[in-house]
Design a protein around this motif. Structure first.
Motif, short mmCIF file in Angstrom:
data_model
loop_
_atom_site.label_atom_id
_atom_site.label_comp_id
_atom_site.label_asym_id
_atom_site.label_seq_id
_atom_site.Cartn_x
_atom_site.Cartn_y
_atom_site.Cartn_z
N MET A 1 52.19 29.23 45.93
CA MET A 1 52.21 28.82 44.53
C MET A 1 51.20 29.65 43.74
O MET A 1 50.15 30.01 44.24
CB MET A 1 51.88 27.33 44.41
CG MET A 1 52.00 26.85 42.98
SD MET A 1 51.96 25.07 42.82
CE MET A 1 50.27 24.83 42.32
N THR A 3 48.32 30.58 41.04
CA THR A 3 47.08 29.93 40.62
C THR A 3 47.08 29.80 39.10
O THR A 3 47.83 30.49 38.40
CB THR A 3 45.86 30.75 41.04
OG1 THR A 3 45.91 32.01 40.34
CG2 THR A 3 45.82 30.97 42.55
N CYS A 4 46.20 28.96 38.60
CA CYS A 4 46.04 28.82 37.15
C CYS A 4 45.62 30.15 36.53
O CYS A 4 46.09 30.52 35.45
CB CYS A 4 45.02 27.73 36.82
SG CYS A 4 45.54 26.07 37.33
N HIS A 30 54.86 26.36 38.60
CA HIS A 30 53.45 26.00 38.44
C HIS A 30 53.27 25.09 37.22
O HIS A 30 52.54 24.10 37.28
CB HIS A 30 52.58 27.26 38.29
CG HIS A 30 51.13 26.96 38.14
ND1 HIS A 30 50.26 26.93 39.22
CD2 HIS A 30 50.38 26.64 37.05
CE1 HIS A 30 49.05 26.60 38.78
NE2 HIS A 30 49.10 26.45 37.47
N CYS A 34 51.26 21.52 36.81
CA CYS A 34 49.90 21.66 36.29
C CYS A 34 49.82 21.34 34.80
O CYS A 34 50.19 22.16 33.95
CB CYS A 34 49.41 23.09 36.54
SG CYS A 34 47.71 23.35 36.02
#
Length: 79
Positions: A1, A3-4, A30, A34
């Motif tokens: 996945m 990342t921010c 994502h 998130c």
């Protein structure tokens, strides 16, 4: 996945639909998971929209004169 940080780095390209399909899908996945990145993307989208609507103001004449003098000085020093 993803990342921010990766989402933030590609957010503009994502909104402009410039990412390959696989990368767009990864960002979309994502974003589903998130809330912080969804909020970031919504803020970025709103900022872009407001910037596009903002009037374009011409610089004051003295600013143009100062910039022109600066460019001439740089050009002369490079010669």
């Amino acid at each position: 996945m993803m990342t921010c940080q990766a989402v933030a780095a590609t957010a503009s390209a994502y909104l402009d639909r410039e990412l390959p399909l696989s990368r767009r899908a990864a960002v979309a996945w994502h974003l589903r998971l998130c809330p912080n990145c969804r909020a970031y993307l919504a803020t970025l989208k709103r900022t872009i929209g407001l910037a596009r609507k903002a009037p374009v103001a011409a610089p004051a004449p003295e600013v143009e004169d100062n910039l022109a003098a600066l460019f001439r000085a740089r050009q002369n020093s490079a010669d």
